[in-house]
Design a protein around this motif. Structure first.
Motif, PDB file in Angstrom:
ATOM      1  N   GLY A  43      12.668  -3.888  -3.143  1.00 36.86           N
ATOM      2  CA  GLY A  43      11.438  -3.684  -2.386  1.00 36.86           C
ATOM      3  C   GLY A  43      11.472  -4.429  -1.076  1.00 36.86           C
ATOM      4  N   ALA A  44      10.414  -5.183  -0.793  1.00 36.34           N
ATOM      5  CA  ALA A  44      10.314  -5.921   0.466  1.00 36.34           C
ATOM      6  C   ALA A  44       9.872  -7.349   0.200  1.00 36.34           C
ATOM      7  CB  ALA A  44       9.318  -5.241   1.414  1.00 36.34           C
ATOM      8  N   VAL A  45      10.475  -8.283   0.918  1.00 35.08           N
ATOM      9  CA  VAL A  45      10.045  -9.673   0.933  1.00 35.08           C
ATOM     10  C   VAL A  45       9.713 -10.022   2.374  1.00 35.08           C
ATOM     11  CG1 VAL A  45      10.684 -12.075   0.539  1.00 35.08           C
ATOM     12  CG2 VAL A  45      11.443 -10.307  -1.062  1.00 35.08           C
ATOM     13  N   VAL A  46       8.500 -10.525   2.599  1.00 31.71           N
ATOM     14  CA  VAL A  46       8.070 -10.935   3.934  1.00 31.71           C
ATOM     15  C   VAL A  46       7.864 -12.444   3.911  1.00 31.71           C
ATOM     16  CG1 VAL A  46       6.357 -10.665   5.767  1.00 31.71           C
ATOM     17  CG2 VAL A  46       6.940  -8.705   4.311  1.00 31.71           C
ATOM     18  N   VAL A  47       8.500 -13.146   4.858  1.00 33.59           N
ATOM     19  CA  VAL A  47       8.454 -14.606   4.897  1.00 33.59           C
ATOM     20  C   VAL A  47       7.764 -15.050   6.173  1.00 33.59           C
ATOM     21  CG1 VAL A  47       9.791 -16.730   4.723  1.00 33.59           C
ATOM     22  CG2 VAL A  47      10.651 -14.631   3.642  1.00 33.59           C
ATOM     23  N   ASP A  48       6.682 -15.818   6.026  1.00 32.52           N
ATOM     24  CA  ASP A  48       5.986 -16.406   7.168  1.00 32.52           C
ATOM     25  C   ASP A  48       6.631 -17.763   7.452  1.00 32.52           C
ATOM     26  OD1 ASP A  48       4.103 -16.875   9.168  1.00 32.52           O
ATOM     27  OD2 ASP A  48       2.714 -17.842   7.783  1.00 32.52           O
ATOM     28  N   ARG A  57       0.824  -1.208   0.000  1.00 34.31           N
ATOM     29  CA  ARG A  57       0.000   0.000   0.000  1.00 34.31           C
ATOM     30  C   ARG A  57       0.860   1.260   0.000  1.00 34.31           C
ATOM     31  NH1 ARG A  57      -3.289  -1.152   4.010  1.00 34.31           N
ATOM     32  NH2 ARG A  57      -1.904  -0.268   5.582  1.00 34.31           N
ATOM     33  N   GLU A  58       2.053   1.174   0.576  1.00 35.82           N
ATOM     34  CA  GLU A  58       2.943   2.331   0.620  1.00 35.82           C
ATOM     35  C   GLU A  58       3.808   2.458  -0.629  1.00 35.82           C
ATOM     36  OE1 GLU A  58       5.001   2.057   4.337  1.00 35.82           O
ATOM     37  OE2 GLU A  58       3.204   2.570   5.509  1.00 35.82           O
ATOM     38  N   GLY A  59       3.544   1.612  -1.631  1.00 34.31           N
ATOM     39  CA  GLY A  59       4.156   1.800  -2.941  1.00 34.31           C
ATOM     40  C   GLY A  59       5.411   1.007  -3.207  1.00 34.31           C
ATOM     41  N   HIS A  60       5.703   0.005  -2.379  1.00 34.38           N
ATOM     42  CA  HIS A  60       6.894  -0.800  -2.580  1.00 34.38           C
ATOM     43  C   HIS A  60       6.550  -2.117  -3.276  1.00 34.38           C
ATOM     44  CE1 HIS A  60       9.199   1.895  -0.065  1.00 34.38           C
ATOM     45  NE2 HIS A  60       8.289   1.793   0.878  1.00 34.38           N
ATOM     46  N   ARG A  61       7.436  -2.547  -4.153  1.00 38.24           N
ATOM     47  CA  ARG A  61       7.309  -3.894  -4.707  1.00 38.24           C
ATOM     48  C   ARG A  61       7.391  -4.864  -3.539  1.00 38.24           C
ATOM     49  NH1 ARG A  61      11.327  -3.850  -7.955  1.00 38.24           N
ATOM     50  NH2 ARG A  61      10.266  -3.613  -9.941  1.00 38.24           N
TER      51      ARG A  61
END
Length: 364
Positions: free
Chosen positions: A244-249, A158-162
């Motif tokens: 950008g950002a990668v989030v890992v669960d 939502r804040e515009g990051h890949r």
């Protein structure tokens, strides 16, 4: 064999770049280099010597000089990203010729083929800063780690990051379900089980389901498929190259695949409910994770047991405190994902988190 002369690399670039410049008159070597370029998805420019239009030499993201052409490029302008390519493993003179043309690397075929494919693919894809990669795991079952992972990813997008959200827990039920997108077309983890070596970052991103302006790598509804550590490494490396950002669960158990994921994290967030049993369980998880991940922080969830607050939980675990994770209702019938309401407390928590660890090199 690939030998390194200097540690300089071509300047990092954003977005897709041109292919490499090949300089050789050796037909057999040229065939091999064209084959390797094709494997890397790159279209090279080929010359027998230094191009008459000098801009081609200077602007190419990578220059592959055949050993036969070393003398012909000796007077070219010095630049980074020049690789001298040969075949004779016993020719000690190749190092002298590499120094004469200012090459960064000396590479011998066929031994160095995989290294060269990876390097060509990097410049073709346009590798810039790697993604900021955050892992989220629960201190005990039901801690809310998957909810926080989704909320962090949704907020980042939502804040515009890949943004790419990776579900590394095959027994977690699927993050695509939590995001309300289990029916959305795209590849899931089983499709990558045979991945080895290098996976294209752009191809990975385009193949995954798109939900709430981010890409999601989750599990299908079929039988459980074991993902080899090499595949985990290849897929996460591809995801990181896109910026950008990668989030890992992450699951709480540590196996070889999870260890590969932990090794690629910039930081981890351990979600811990504020009661003594949860803190004890979280301590064991933190001990295991800490053997691989250096930067592990704690996020605390209420309600609090008597005598506890978020700072005390962090002190007992000996970890830096991220803050208190607010509780929000799960996915609603209206399709609002965790953190999907920008004014909600969970979204505000996630925005504050990203503000403290800025995402660089990203975009949409």
């Amino acid at each position: 064999m690939a030998g390194v002369i200097t540690h300089d690399r071509p300047p990092a670039a954003e977005g897709r770049q041109g292919g490499p410049l090949i300089v050789t008159e050796d037909a057999e070597l040229l065939d091999d280099l064209l084959r390797l370029c094709a494997a890397a998805g790159a279209r090279p420019e080929v010359h027998h010597g230094v191009p008459e239009h000098r801009g081609s030499w200077e602007a190419a993201p990578l220059v592959l000089v055949g050993d036969d052409a070393a003398r012909r490029v000796r007077g070219a302008a010095r630049r980074r990203g020049v690789v001298l390519v040969g075949r004779d493993q016993d020719d000690s003179g190749v190092w002298r010729r590499a120094v004469e043309i200012g090459a960064d690397h000396v590479l011998m075929l066929p031994d160095g083929e995989q290294w060269l494919v990876d390097r060509i693919a990097d410049v073709a894809e346009g590798v810039g800063r790697p993604a900021l990669t955050v892992g989220v795991l629960g201190g005990r079952g039901g801690a809310g780690a998957s909810t926080l992972a989704c909320a962090l990813a949704v907020t980042s997008a939502r804040e515009g990051h890949r943004t790419l959200l990776v579900d590394a827990d095959p027994l977690g039920g699927g993050l695509d379900v939590l995001l309300g997108g289990e029916g959305v077309e795209g590849l899931r983890w089983p499709a990558f089980a045979a991945s080895r070596g290098r996976v294209g970052g752009g191809a990975l991103e385009e193949s995954l389901p798109e939900l709430h302006a981010l890409r999601v790598l989750s599990w299908d509804r079929g039988d459980s498929v074991a993902i080899p550590p090499q595949a985990v490494r290849a897929v996460l490396a591809a995801a990181r190259r896109r910026g950008g950002a990668v989030v890992v669960d992450l699951p709480r158990r540590i196996d070889e695949g999870v260890a590969e994921a932990l090794a690629q994290l910039d930081l981890g967030v351990l979600v811990v409910p504020a009661d003594l049993r949860a803190i004890a369980a979280a301590g064991r998880v933190a001990s295991s994770v800490g053997m691989v991940l250096r930067d592990l922080r704690v996020a605390v969830r209420g309600p609090y047991a008597p005598g506890l607050d978020d700072r005390e939980v962090a002190r007992l675990l000996g970890l830096p405190l991220v803050g208190e994770v607010p509780v929000e209702p799960p996915l609603l019938d209206g399709g609002v994902p965790p953190g999907g309401s920008a004014r909600g407390p969970l979204a505000r928590f996630c925005s504050a988190f990203w503000a403290r660890v800025p995402v660089e090199g990203g975009g949409v």
